[in-house]
Design a protein around this motif. Sequence first.
Motif, short mmCIF file in Angstrom:
data_model
loop_
_atom_site.label_atom_id
_atom_site.label_comp_id
_atom_site.label_asym_id
_atom_site.label_seq_id
_atom_site.Cartn_x
_atom_site.Cartn_y
_atom_site.Cartn_z
N VAL A 1 0.84 -1.20 0.00
CA VAL A 1 0.00 0.00 0.00
C VAL A 1 0.88 1.26 0.00
O VAL A 1 0.58 2.24 -0.69
CB VAL A 1 -0.99 0.00 1.20
CG1 VAL A 1 -1.76 1.31 1.28
CG2 VAL A 1 -1.95 -1.17 1.09
N ARG A 2 1.99 1.21 0.75
CA ARG A 2 2.89 2.37 0.74
C ARG A 2 3.41 2.65 -0.68
O ARG A 2 3.39 3.78 -1.17
CB ARG A 2 4.07 2.15 1.69
CG ARG A 2 5.04 3.32 1.70
CD ARG A 2 6.44 2.98 2.17
NE ARG A 2 7.03 1.80 1.59
CZ ARG A 2 7.50 1.73 0.33
NH1 ARG A 2 7.45 2.76 -0.48
NH2 ARG A 2 8.01 0.59 -0.12
N ALA A 3 3.89 1.58 -1.35
CA ALA A 3 4.40 1.76 -2.71
C ALA A 3 3.30 2.30 -3.62
O ALA A 3 3.53 3.19 -4.44
CB ALA A 3 4.92 0.43 -3.25
N THR A 4 2.10 1.78 -3.42
CA THR A 4 0.97 2.22 -4.24
C THR A 4 0.68 3.70 -4.00
O THR A 4 0.49 4.47 -4.94
CB THR A 4 -0.28 1.37 -3.87
OG1 THR A 4 0.04 0.00 -4.12
CG2 THR A 4 -1.49 1.77 -4.67
N ARG A 5 0.68 4.10 -2.74
CA ARG A 5 0.41 5.50 -2.44
C ARG A 5 1.52 6.40 -3.01
O ARG A 5 1.26 7.46 -3.58
CB ARG A 5 0.29 5.71 -0.92
CG ARG A 5 -0.16 7.14 -0.64
CD ARG A 5 -0.11 7.60 0.80
NE ARG A 5 -0.73 6.68 1.72
CZ ARG A 5 -0.03 5.91 2.57
NH1 ARG A 5 1.29 5.97 2.61
NH2 ARG A 5 -0.65 5.10 3.38
N GLU A 6 2.76 5.92 -2.87
CA GLU A 6 3.89 6.75 -3.28
C GLU A 6 4.02 6.86 -4.80
O GLU A 6 4.25 7.93 -5.33
CB GLU A 6 5.15 6.09 -2.72
CG GLU A 6 6.18 7.07 -2.20
CD GLU A 6 7.26 6.29 -1.45
OE1 GLU A 6 6.94 5.75 -0.38
OE2 GLU A 6 8.40 6.21 -1.95
N HIS A 7 3.90 5.71 -5.49
CA HIS A 7 4.23 5.72 -6.94
C HIS A 7 3.04 5.51 -7.85
O HIS A 7 3.22 5.50 -9.07
CB HIS A 7 5.20 4.57 -7.26
CG HIS A 7 6.34 4.41 -6.32
ND1 HIS A 7 7.28 5.38 -6.12
CD2 HIS A 7 6.72 3.36 -5.54
CE1 HIS A 7 8.18 4.95 -5.25
NE2 HIS A 7 7.86 3.73 -4.87
N ALA A 8 1.84 5.27 -7.31
CA ALA A 8 0.70 4.82 -8.13
C ALA A 8 1.12 3.56 -8.90
O ALA A 8 0.70 3.31 -10.04
CB ALA A 8 0.22 5.90 -9.11
N TYR A 9 1.95 2.76 -8.26
CA TYR A 9 2.50 1.55 -8.88
C TYR A 9 2.74 0.50 -7.80
O TYR A 9 3.15 0.83 -6.67
CB TYR A 9 3.84 1.87 -9.56
CG TYR A 9 4.55 0.64 -10.11
CD1 TYR A 9 4.28 0.20 -11.40
CD2 TYR A 9 5.47 -0.09 -9.34
CE1 TYR A 9 4.90 -0.94 -11.91
CE2 TYR A 9 6.09 -1.22 -9.84
CZ TYR A 9 5.80 -1.65 -11.12
OH TYR A 9 6.41 -2.77 -11.62
#
Length: 543
Positions: A357-365
């Motif tokens: 979820v952190r990666a998703t929030r940070e990179h939209a990826y």
Amino acid sequence: MAAPRLILILGDQLSPHLSSLAEGDPARDRVVMAEVAGECDYVPHHRKKIAFLFAAMRHFAERLRQDGWRVDYYTLDQDHQDLTDALLASRRDSGARQLLVTAPGEWRLLEAMKRQWPQKLGCTVRILDDRRFLCTTEAFRDWAECRKQPRMEYFYRTMRRATGLLMDADGQPLGGRWNFDKENRKRFDGEAPPPGPKRFNPDATPREVLELAEARFPDRFGDLQPFWFAVTEEQAQASLSHFLDHALPHFGDYQDAMDSGDDFLFHGVLSQYINAGLLDPLAVCEAAEQRYLQDKAPLNAVEGFIRQILGWREYVRGLYWLLMPDYREENRLASHRDLPWFYWSGETRMRCVSEAVRATREHAYAHHIQRLMVTGNLALLLGVDVKQIHEWYLAVYADAYEWVELPNTLGMVMRLSGLQALRRQRQIHPAHVRLLRRLPLQGEQRRGRQQLPVQQPLLAFYPPPPAALREAPAHEHDLQSLGPHGLEQAGRDPGPRRHPARGSRTPLGSLSELRIRDAEQWWCLPGSLKPSVGALIWPSLAK
Ligand SMILES: Cc1cc2nc3c(=O)[nH]c(=O)nc-3n(C[C@H](O)[C@H](O)[C@H](O)COP(=O)(O)OP(=O)(O)OC[C@H]3O[C@@H](n4cnc5c(N)ncnc54)[C@H](O)[C@@H]3O)c2cc1C
């Protein structure tokens, strides 16, 4: 001179070779591009996704102007609610009597274009095929409908033959095999340092849209900074070259790996560019093939990469158009739990989930294994409502459009393979079980020896009792006792909850919420305790 026509270019159609542009005439026609609130809001798209698309659209409009096109570009602050608002303004101004548009990637929009737009706009609407795909929707339908087992692997072979990619002069696959999957299962040991995607400093255009997105969507999910996406075709090409030079040689080996210290490993991070039109999928495959032919990347890597684009990407798109609109309503495992708040907040002790979820929030990826094995498998286990998990995936990734996201979510994650539906079968895909069994993943410890925690309950989840899956709704009670639904056996409704993305956490205390907390507790236990405690927490799973 013939009456002018309007050519609508959507945010994911940023290609100079688009069928509508090829059909048009710069001396006669007008291009329309619009940033509209309705398209930003029908799901709460990640702020970086919005900024990426608007910046890329603005650059593309500028390029078209340089190529001699007249472009009517409507920015978000001009407050057009939907695309027809913007088109009406251009139609009135130009006197156009026809709209040309390349078919959109979403059933909802295509239906509106066919059924409502002619009347709304007061002109004819001509919808042209999207030729950026390598397999037409008709060809896919013909292929799928006359096959007993329309599996991706067979479709992929057909596509290899049709394109000649990685084929020898006798029509045989290079290296004597179609598939090098067995070689592509290495555990990531940190030996080869992942290069990460190419990053760009935002120029004035992205800086402008970043400010706009900050002002317009202050509370929405997703970090705007740092912003490093490519927003022009040239930059996207540079991202592709960077991937081919630095990551492709290891792509195959670590294709199924996960590492809590690295968000990208050896993945391309190219899907947002391919899907928006900044990169051409066939050209991407050909460039990868060249790397093999020039001895710069091994066959297992190149074949694995090409299979994702030539195989999976085309296959899911064919599936989407074959099965819509009923596909969107599928929920045969009767999953109804609200999406847990930590899909938005990342606040959970399940470290692989919070990292995804952190990666998703940070990179939209997030890379494929995180989407499939972490957030995806957990949603399946918890029995998250299909519509809610679909809308989450559609909202949070920069590459997400319904034609590609929905079949991945329904087919791969929620086990609602549309082709099986087509044949009225109700089975869970055995390939997934095999992948789980051999998964070289690191969940809670970097480079430790633990299995990803989601494996154990998932392995217990498979295979479902075949009788129970055969004929719903007659066997609805059996379905209810399966897998995640066993968790709901008390039959209590979780009750209404406020959505965390809108600013509040789910209130704790309901039965369902306690169970999510139980799952978290279990997830964080030492490996040796998991089986016995799991038997209590996942009662219907750990048989
Ligand atoms: C639940 C779920 C939702 C997904 N939603 C999307 C989505 O909205 N948009 C999207 O493009 N992909 C989606 N995928 C597929 C895949 O996860 C992404 O394409 C991939 O992670 C993009 O990162 P990458 O460019 O680094 O891919 P790589 O690992 O470098 O793969 C290379 C390319 O292959 C293509 N590709 C790989 N796997 C798939 C696949 N399963 N379906 C379609 N294309 C594929 C992509 O174009 C990708 O750029 C989803 C997968 C799952 C399990």
